[in-house]
Motif scaffolding. Structure first.
Motif, PDB file in Angstrom:
ATOM      1  N   ASP A   3       0.837  -1.208   0.000  1.00 48.02           N
ATOM      2  CA  ASP A   3       0.000   0.000   0.000  1.00 48.02           C
ATOM      3  C   ASP A   3       0.864   1.247   0.000  1.00 48.02           C
ATOM      4  O   ASP A   3       0.472   2.283  -0.544  1.00 48.02           O
ATOM      5  N   MET A   4       2.030   1.139   0.658  1.00 45.57           N
ATOM      6  CA  MET A   4       2.901   2.287   0.841  1.00 45.57           C
ATOM      7  C   MET A   4       4.352   1.906   0.550  1.00 45.57           C
ATOM      8  O   MET A   4       4.677   0.733   0.356  1.00 45.57           O
ATOM      9  N   SER A   5       5.194   2.922   0.532  1.00 43.95           N
ATOM     10  CA  SER A   5       6.641   2.750   0.424  1.00 43.95           C
ATOM     11  C   SER A   5       7.246   3.377   1.678  1.00 43.95           C
ATOM     12  O   SER A   5       6.563   4.071   2.429  1.00 43.95           O
ATOM     13  N   LEU A   6       8.515   3.125   1.927  1.00 43.59           N
ATOM     14  CA  LEU A   6       9.164   3.801   3.043  1.00 43.59           C
ATOM     15  C   LEU A   6       9.206   5.301   2.800  1.00 43.59           C
ATOM     16  O   LEU A   6       9.065   6.107   3.723  1.00 43.59           O
ATOM     17  N   ILE A   7       9.377   5.689   1.529  1.00 45.80           N
ATOM     18  CA  ILE A   7       9.483   7.098   1.164  1.00 45.80           C
ATOM     19  C   ILE A   7       8.474   7.434   0.067  1.00 45.80           C
ATOM     20  O   ILE A   7       8.328   6.707  -0.912  1.00 45.80           O
ATOM     21  N   GLY A   8       7.786   8.559   0.244  1.00 45.73           N
ATOM     22  CA  GLY A   8       6.832   9.003  -0.760  1.00 45.73           C
ATOM     23  C   GLY A   8       5.962  10.119  -0.196  1.00 45.73           C
ATOM     24  O   GLY A   8       6.149  10.537   0.953  1.00 45.73           O
ATOM     25  N   PRO A   9       5.010  10.603  -0.957  1.00 47.84           N
ATOM     26  CA  PRO A   9       4.094  11.634  -0.465  1.00 47.84           C
ATOM     27  C   PRO A   9       3.261  11.073   0.688  1.00 47.84           C
ATOM     28  O   PRO A   9       2.885   9.903   0.673  1.00 47.84           O
ATOM     29  N   ARG A  10       2.983  11.894   1.669  1.00 48.26           N
ATOM     30  CA  ARG A  10       2.192  11.421   2.810  1.00 48.26           C
ATOM     31  C   ARG A  10       0.774  11.125   2.364  1.00 48.26           C
ATOM     32  O   ARG A  10       0.116  11.974   1.733  1.00 48.26           O
ATOM     33  N   PRO A  11       0.237   9.910   2.652  1.00 51.21           N
ATOM     34  CA  PRO A  11      -1.145   9.598   2.265  1.00 51.21           C
ATOM     35  C   PRO A  11      -2.122  10.371   3.133  1.00 51.21           C
ATOM     36  O   PRO A  11      -1.994  10.395   4.357  1.00 51.21           O
ATOM     37  N   LEU A  12      -3.090  11.011   2.508  1.00 48.72           N
ATOM     38  CA  LEU A  12      -4.034  11.861   3.216  1.00 48.72           C
ATOM     39  C   LEU A  12      -5.449  11.313   3.145  1.00 48.72           C
ATOM     40  O   LEU A  12      -5.775  10.494   2.279  1.00 48.72           O
ATOM     41  N   THR A  13      -6.300  11.783   4.054  1.00 50.10           N
ATOM     42  CA  THR A  13      -7.722  11.476   3.953  1.00 50.10           C
ATOM     43  C   THR A  13      -8.251  12.185   2.705  1.00 50.10           C
ATOM     44  O   THR A  13      -7.636  13.143   2.216  1.00 50.10           O
ATOM     45  N   SER A  14      -9.379  11.746   2.195  1.00 50.46           N
ATOM     46  CA  SER A  14      -9.889  12.299   0.940  1.00 50.46           C
ATOM     47  C   SER A  14     -10.157  13.801   1.029  1.00 50.46           C
ATOM     48  O   SER A  14      -9.893  14.542   0.073  1.00 50.46           O
ATOM     49  N   ASP A  15     -10.654  14.274   2.175  1.00 53.06           N
ATOM     50  CA  ASP A  15     -10.947  15.706   2.277  1.00 53.06           C
ATOM     51  C   ASP A  15      -9.673  16.533   2.277  1.00 53.06           C
ATOM     52  O   ASP A  15      -9.621  17.625   1.709  1.00 53.06           O
ATOM     53  N   MET A  16      -8.605  16.012   2.898  1.00 55.71           N
ATOM     54  CA  MET A  16      -7.315  16.711   2.896  1.00 55.71           C
ATOM     55  C   MET A  16      -6.674  16.634   1.505  1.00 55.71           C
ATOM     56  O   MET A  16      -6.111  17.608   1.009  1.00 55.71           O
ATOM     57  N   SER A  31       7.497   7.946   5.292  1.00 56.36           N
ATOM     58  CA  SER A  31       8.148   9.237   5.459  1.00 56.36           C
ATOM     59  C   SER A  31       8.327   9.834   4.070  1.00 56.36           C
ATOM     60  O   SER A  31       7.980   9.230   3.066  1.00 56.36           O
ATOM     61  N   GLY A  32       8.864  11.043   4.027  1.00 55.32           N
ATOM     62  CA  GLY A  32       9.063  11.733   2.762  1.00 55.32           C
ATOM     63  C   GLY A  32       9.395  13.178   3.036  1.00 55.32           C
ATOM     64  O   GLY A  32       9.443  13.602   4.194  1.00 55.32           O
ATOM     65  N   VAL A  33       9.592  13.935   1.995  1.00 59.85           N
ATOM     66  CA  VAL A  33       9.995  15.330   2.193  1.00 59.85           C
ATOM     67  C   VAL A  33       8.923  16.115   2.948  1.00 59.85           C
ATOM     68  O   VAL A  33       9.215  16.919   3.842  1.00 59.85           O
ATOM     69  N   GLY A  34       7.655  15.876   2.628  1.00 61.30           N
ATOM     70  CA  GLY A  34       6.583  16.565   3.330  1.00 61.30           C
ATOM     71  C   GLY A  34       6.517  16.168   4.796  1.00 61.30           C
ATOM     72  O   GLY A  34       6.292  17.010   5.672  1.00 61.30           O
ATOM     73  N   SER A  35       6.711  14.882   5.073  1.00 62.74           N
ATOM     74  CA  SER A  35       6.673  14.388   6.447  1.00 62.74           C
ATOM     75  C   SER A  35       7.831  14.942   7.265  1.00 62.74           C
ATOM     76  O   SER A  35       7.677  15.231   8.456  1.00 62.74           O
ATOM     77  N   ILE A  36       8.995  15.088   6.642  1.00 68.34           N
ATOM     78  CA  ILE A  36      10.164  15.606   7.351  1.00 68.34           C
ATOM     79  C   ILE A  36       9.982  17.087   7.681  1.00 68.34           C
ATOM     80  O   ILE A  36      10.191  17.521   8.810  1.00 68.34           O
ATOM     81  N   VAL A  37       9.592  17.865   6.678  1.00 70.97           N
ATOM     82  CA  VAL A  37       9.409  19.305   6.883  1.00 70.97           C
ATOM     83  C   VAL A  37       8.315  19.570   7.919  1.00 70.97           C
ATOM     84  O   VAL A  37       8.446  20.460   8.766  1.00 70.97           O
ATOM     85  N   PHE A  38       7.243  18.768   7.873  1.00 73.22           N
ATOM     86  CA  PHE A  38       6.130  18.962   8.802  1.00 73.22           C
ATOM     87  C   PHE A  38       6.113  17.892   9.888  1.00 73.22           C
ATOM     88  O   PHE A  38       5.045  17.418  10.294  1.00 73.22           O
ATOM     89  N   ARG A  39       7.297  17.516  10.361  1.00 74.08           N
ATOM     90  CA  ARG A  39       7.383  16.498  11.407  1.00 74.08           C
ATOM     91  C   ARG A  39       6.580  16.903  12.633  1.00 74.08           C
ATOM     92  O   ARG A  39       5.958  16.089  13.296  1.00 74.08           O
ATOM     93  N   SER A  40       6.606  18.183  12.981  1.00 67.97           N
ATOM     94  CA  SER A  40       5.862  18.697  14.141  1.00 67.97           C
ATOM     95  C   SER A  40       4.771  19.640  13.644  1.00 67.97           C
ATOM     96  O   SER A  40       4.744  20.819  13.995  1.00 67.97           O
ATOM     97  N   GLU A  41       3.880  19.101  12.843  1.00 62.66           N
ATOM     98  CA  GLU A  41       2.838  19.932  12.217  1.00 62.66           C
ATOM     99  C   GLU A  41       1.972  20.642  13.251  1.00 62.66           C
ATOM    100  O   GLU A  41       1.522  21.774  13.025  1.00 62.66           O
ATOM    101  N   GLU A  42       1.771  19.997  14.409  1.00 69.06           N
ATOM    102  CA  GLU A  42       0.933  20.599  15.447  1.00 69.06           C
ATOM    103  C   GLU A  42       1.455  21.976  15.864  1.00 69.06           C
ATOM    104  O   GLU A  42       0.678  22.861  16.231  1.00 69.06           O
ATOM    105  N   ASN A  43       2.779  22.144  15.814  1.00 67.62           N
ATOM    106  CA  ASN A  43       3.365  23.416  16.251  1.00 67.62           C
ATOM    107  C   ASN A  43       2.998  24.575  15.324  1.00 67.62           C
ATOM    108  O   ASN A  43       3.011  25.736  15.743  1.00 67.62           O
TER     109      ASN A  43
END
Length: 223
Positions: free
Chosen positions: A105-118, A138-150
Protein backbone atom coordinates in the motif's frame (compact mmCIF):
# COMPACT_ATOMS: atom_id res chain seq x y z
CA UNK A 1 11.31 0.86 -9.34
CA UNK A 2 12.06 -2.76 -8.52
CA UNK A 3 15.09 -1.91 -6.34
CA UNK A 4 13.02 0.41 -4.16
CA UNK A 5 10.18 -2.10 -3.81
CA UNK A 6 12.65 -4.84 -2.86
CA UNK A 7 14.25 -2.58 -0.26
CA UNK A 8 10.79 -1.64 1.07
CA UNK A 9 9.98 -5.32 1.64
CA UNK A 10 13.29 -6.27 3.23
CA UNK A 11 13.53 -3.14 5.40
CA UNK A 12 9.91 -3.18 6.62
CA UNK A 13 10.00 -6.90 7.45
CA UNK A 14 13.36 -6.55 9.22
CA UNK A 15 12.16 -3.53 11.19
CA UNK A 16 8.99 -5.32 12.31
CA UNK A 17 11.06 -8.26 13.55
CA UNK A 18 13.65 -6.11 15.33
CA UNK A 19 11.04 -3.83 16.88
CA UNK A 20 8.63 -6.64 17.84
CA UNK A 21 9.56 -6.57 21.58
CA UNK A 22 8.80 -2.83 21.74
CA UNK A 23 5.63 -3.26 19.69
CA UNK A 24 4.40 -5.98 22.05
CA UNK A 25 4.94 -3.73 25.07
CA UNK A 26 3.08 -0.88 23.35
CA UNK A 27 0.17 -3.18 22.48
CA UNK A 28 -0.11 -4.43 26.07
CA UNK A 29 -0.13 -0.86 27.42
CA UNK A 30 -2.80 0.17 24.89
CA UNK A 31 -4.98 -2.79 25.90
CA UNK A 32 -4.96 -1.79 29.56
CA UNK A 33 -5.16 2.01 29.14
CA UNK A 34 -7.24 4.63 27.34
CA UNK A 35 -10.10 3.13 25.33
CA UNK A 36 -8.40 -0.30 25.22
CA UNK A 37 -7.89 -0.07 21.47
CA UNK A 38 -4.59 -1.17 19.89
CA UNK A 39 -4.88 -0.08 16.29
CA UNK A 40 -6.54 2.76 14.44
CA UNK A 41 -7.51 2.23 10.81
CA UNK A 42 -8.26 5.15 8.53
CA UNK A 43 -9.06 5.37 4.82
CA UNK A 44 -6.32 7.24 2.96
CA UNK A 45 -5.81 8.10 -0.72
CA UNK A 46 -2.97 6.05 -2.18
CA UNK A 47 -1.31 5.08 -5.44
CA UNK A 48 -3.43 6.02 -8.47
CA UNK A 49 -5.91 7.58 -6.00
CA UNK A 50 -6.90 4.13 -4.78
CA UNK A 51 -8.19 4.26 -1.20
CA UNK A 52 -6.55 1.92 1.35
CA UNK A 53 -6.70 1.46 5.12
CA UNK A 54 -3.70 3.01 6.86
CA UNK A 55 -2.92 1.43 10.23
CA UNK A 56 -1.48 3.21 13.28
CA UNK A 57 -1.38 2.61 16.99
CA UNK A 58 -4.44 4.22 18.59
CA UNK A 59 -3.45 7.52 20.19
CA UNK A 60 -6.70 9.50 20.22
CA UNK A 61 -10.29 9.08 21.29
CA UNK A 62 -12.03 6.77 18.84
CA UNK A 63 -14.61 9.40 17.89
CA UNK A 64 -11.94 12.10 17.32
CA UNK A 65 -12.70 12.71 13.59
CA UNK A 66 -16.25 13.70 14.54
CA UNK A 67 -15.14 16.03 17.33
CA UNK A 68 -13.82 19.60 17.22
CA UNK A 69 -10.69 19.67 15.09
CA UNK A 70 -11.68 16.85 12.77
CA UNK A 71 -8.63 15.35 11.06
CA UNK A 72 -6.36 18.20 12.17
CA UNK A 73 -4.50 17.57 15.42
CA UNK A 74 -3.22 20.59 17.32
CA UNK A 75 -0.53 20.75 19.98
CA UNK A 76 -1.91 19.63 23.36
CA UNK A 77 -5.06 18.41 21.60
CA UNK A 78 -7.44 17.19 24.35
CA UNK A 79 -8.53 14.28 22.13
CA UNK A 80 -5.07 12.69 22.42
CA UNK A 81 -4.87 10.02 25.11
CA UNK A 82 -2.07 10.25 27.74
CA UNK A 83 -0.06 7.28 26.43
CA UNK A 84 -0.96 8.29 22.91
CA UNK A 85 0.83 11.60 23.45
CA UNK A 86 4.07 9.72 24.14
CA UNK A 87 3.57 7.55 21.06
CA UNK A 88 3.01 10.61 18.87
CA UNK A 89 6.05 12.50 20.21
CA UNK A 90 8.33 9.49 19.61
CA UNK A 91 6.53 8.63 16.33
CA UNK A 92 6.07 5.05 17.58
CA UNK A 93 2.41 5.37 16.59
CA UNK A 94 3.54 5.30 12.94
CA UNK A 95 5.38 1.95 13.18
CA UNK A 96 2.38 -0.28 12.29
CA UNK A 97 2.42 1.39 8.87
CA UNK A 98 5.35 -0.90 8.13
CA UNK A 99 2.61 -3.46 7.50
CA UNK A 100 1.20 -1.14 4.83
CA UNK A 101 4.68 -0.94 3.33
CA UNK A 102 5.13 -4.71 3.45
CA UNK A 103 1.90 -5.45 1.58
CA UNK A 104 2.50 -2.71 -0.99
CA UNK A 105 0.00 0.00 0.00
CA UNK A 106 2.90 2.29 0.84
CA UNK A 107 6.64 2.75 0.42
CA UNK A 108 9.16 3.80 3.04
CA UNK A 109 9.48 7.10 1.16
CA UNK A 110 6.83 9.00 -0.76
CA UNK A 111 4.09 11.63 -0.46
CA UNK A 112 2.19 11.42 2.81
CA UNK A 113 -1.15 9.60 2.26
CA UNK A 114 -4.03 11.86 3.22
CA UNK A 115 -7.72 11.48 3.95
CA UNK A 116 -9.89 12.30 0.94
CA UNK A 117 -10.95 15.71 2.28
CA UNK A 118 -7.31 16.71 2.90
CA UNK A 119 -6.19 15.27 -0.45
CA UNK A 120 -8.85 17.29 -2.26
CA UNK A 121 -7.27 20.51 -0.99
CA UNK A 122 -4.45 19.93 -3.51
CA UNK A 123 -4.74 21.34 -7.02
CA UNK A 124 -5.85 19.02 -9.82
CA UNK A 125 -2.31 18.82 -11.26
CA UNK A 126 -0.82 18.12 -7.83
CA UNK A 127 -3.30 15.33 -7.19
CA UNK A 128 -2.48 13.78 -10.54
CA UNK A 129 1.30 13.83 -10.02
CA UNK A 130 1.29 12.91 -6.33
CA UNK A 131 -0.98 9.91 -6.88
CA UNK A 132 1.50 8.51 -9.40
CA UNK A 133 3.86 7.81 -6.48
CA UNK A 134 3.32 5.13 -3.87
CA UNK A 135 2.58 7.03 -0.62
CA UNK A 136 5.31 7.00 1.99
CA UNK A 137 5.82 6.26 5.66
CA UNK A 138 8.15 9.24 5.46
CA UNK A 139 9.06 11.73 2.76
CA UNK A 140 9.99 15.33 2.19
CA UNK A 141 6.58 16.57 3.33
CA UNK A 142 6.67 14.39 6.45
CA UNK A 143 10.16 15.61 7.35
CA UNK A 144 9.41 19.31 6.88
CA UNK A 145 6.13 18.96 8.80
CA UNK A 146 7.38 16.50 11.41
CA UNK A 147 5.86 18.70 14.14
CA UNK A 148 2.84 19.93 12.22
CA UNK A 149 0.93 20.60 15.45
CA UNK A 150 3.37 23.42 16.25
CA UNK A 151 2.38 25.31 13.11
CA UNK A 152 -1.29 25.49 14.01
CA UNK A 153 -1.01 26.09 17.73
CA UNK A 154 -2.70 29.28 18.88
CA UNK A 155 -4.47 29.67 15.55
CA UNK A 156 -8.05 30.89 15.94
CA UNK A 157 -9.12 28.76 12.97
CA UNK A 158 -6.71 25.79 12.53
CA UNK A 159 -8.75 24.28 9.67
CA UNK A 160 -8.61 27.49 7.68
CA UNK A 161 -4.88 27.92 8.33
CA UNK A 162 -4.26 24.34 7.20
CA UNK A 163 -6.33 24.77 4.04
CA UNK A 164 -4.93 28.17 3.07
CA UNK A 165 -1.28 27.93 4.19
CA UNK A 166 -0.11 24.42 5.12
CA UNK A 167 -1.84 22.40 2.42
CA UNK A 168 -0.67 24.56 -0.54
CA UNK A 169 2.93 24.33 0.67
CA UNK A 170 2.63 20.59 1.28
CA UNK A 171 1.38 20.26 -2.28
CA UNK A 172 4.48 22.07 -3.56
CA UNK A 173 6.76 19.80 -1.52
CA UNK A 174 5.09 16.59 -2.69
CA UNK A 175 5.06 17.86 -6.27
CA UNK A 176 8.79 18.59 -5.91
CA UNK A 177 9.32 15.01 -4.79
CA UNK A 178 7.43 13.66 -7.80
CA UNK A 179 9.51 15.74 -10.22
CA UNK A 180 12.81 14.81 -8.56
CA UNK A 181 12.17 11.21 -7.50
CA UNK A 182 15.08 8.80 -7.93
CA UNK A 183 16.79 5.97 -6.10
CA UNK A 184 19.35 8.46 -4.77
CA UNK A 185 16.63 10.78 -3.40
CA UNK A 186 14.83 7.78 -1.87
CA UNK A 187 17.87 6.80 0.20
CA UNK A 188 18.72 10.44 0.95
CA UNK A 189 15.25 10.91 2.46
CA UNK A 190 15.63 7.74 4.54
CA UNK A 191 18.85 9.17 6.01
CA UNK A 192 17.20 12.55 6.57
CA UNK A 193 14.28 10.86 8.31
CA UNK A 194 16.66 9.15 10.74
CA UNK A 195 18.48 12.44 11.35
CA UNK A 196 15.24 14.24 12.14
CA UNK A 197 14.06 11.44 14.44
CA UNK A 198 17.25 11.80 16.48
CA UNK A 199 17.22 15.60 16.27
CA UNK A 200 13.71 16.97 15.53
CA UNK A 201 15.10 20.51 15.30
CA UNK A 202 17.69 19.59 12.67
CA UNK A 203 17.85 21.78 9.56
CA UNK A 204 19.53 19.02 7.55
CA UNK A 205 16.69 18.73 5.04
CA UNK A 206 17.25 22.35 3.97
CA UNK A 207 21.03 21.98 3.85
CA UNK A 208 20.96 18.85 1.71
CA UNK A 209 17.90 19.47 -0.48
CA UNK A 210 18.70 23.02 -1.49
CA UNK A 211 16.16 23.16 -4.32
CA UNK A 212 13.13 22.61 -2.07
CA UNK A 213 10.32 25.17 -2.51
CA UNK A 214 10.79 28.08 -0.13
CA UNK A 215 8.65 27.96 2.98
CA UNK A 216 5.98 30.71 3.11
CA UNK A 217 6.53 33.51 5.61
CA UNK A 218 3.26 32.60 7.37
CA UNK A 219 4.76 29.21 8.26
CA UNK A 220 8.19 30.52 9.21
CA UNK A 221 6.66 32.88 11.75
CA UNK A 222 3.94 30.55 13.00
CA UNK A 223 6.09 27.84 14.56
Amino acid sequence: MKLIRLFDIVASLSALIVLSPILCVVMIILIITGEHKIFYFQARVGFNQKVFNLVKFATMLENSPNMTGGHITSKNDPRVLPFGRLLRVTKLNEIPQLLNVLIGDMSLIGPRPLTSDMFNLYTTSQKQSISKCRPGLSGVGSIVFRSEENYIQNKSNPKQFYAEVISPYKGLLEDWYYNNRSVKLYFTLIILTLIHIVDPKSKAVWSILKSLPKMPEELIHSK
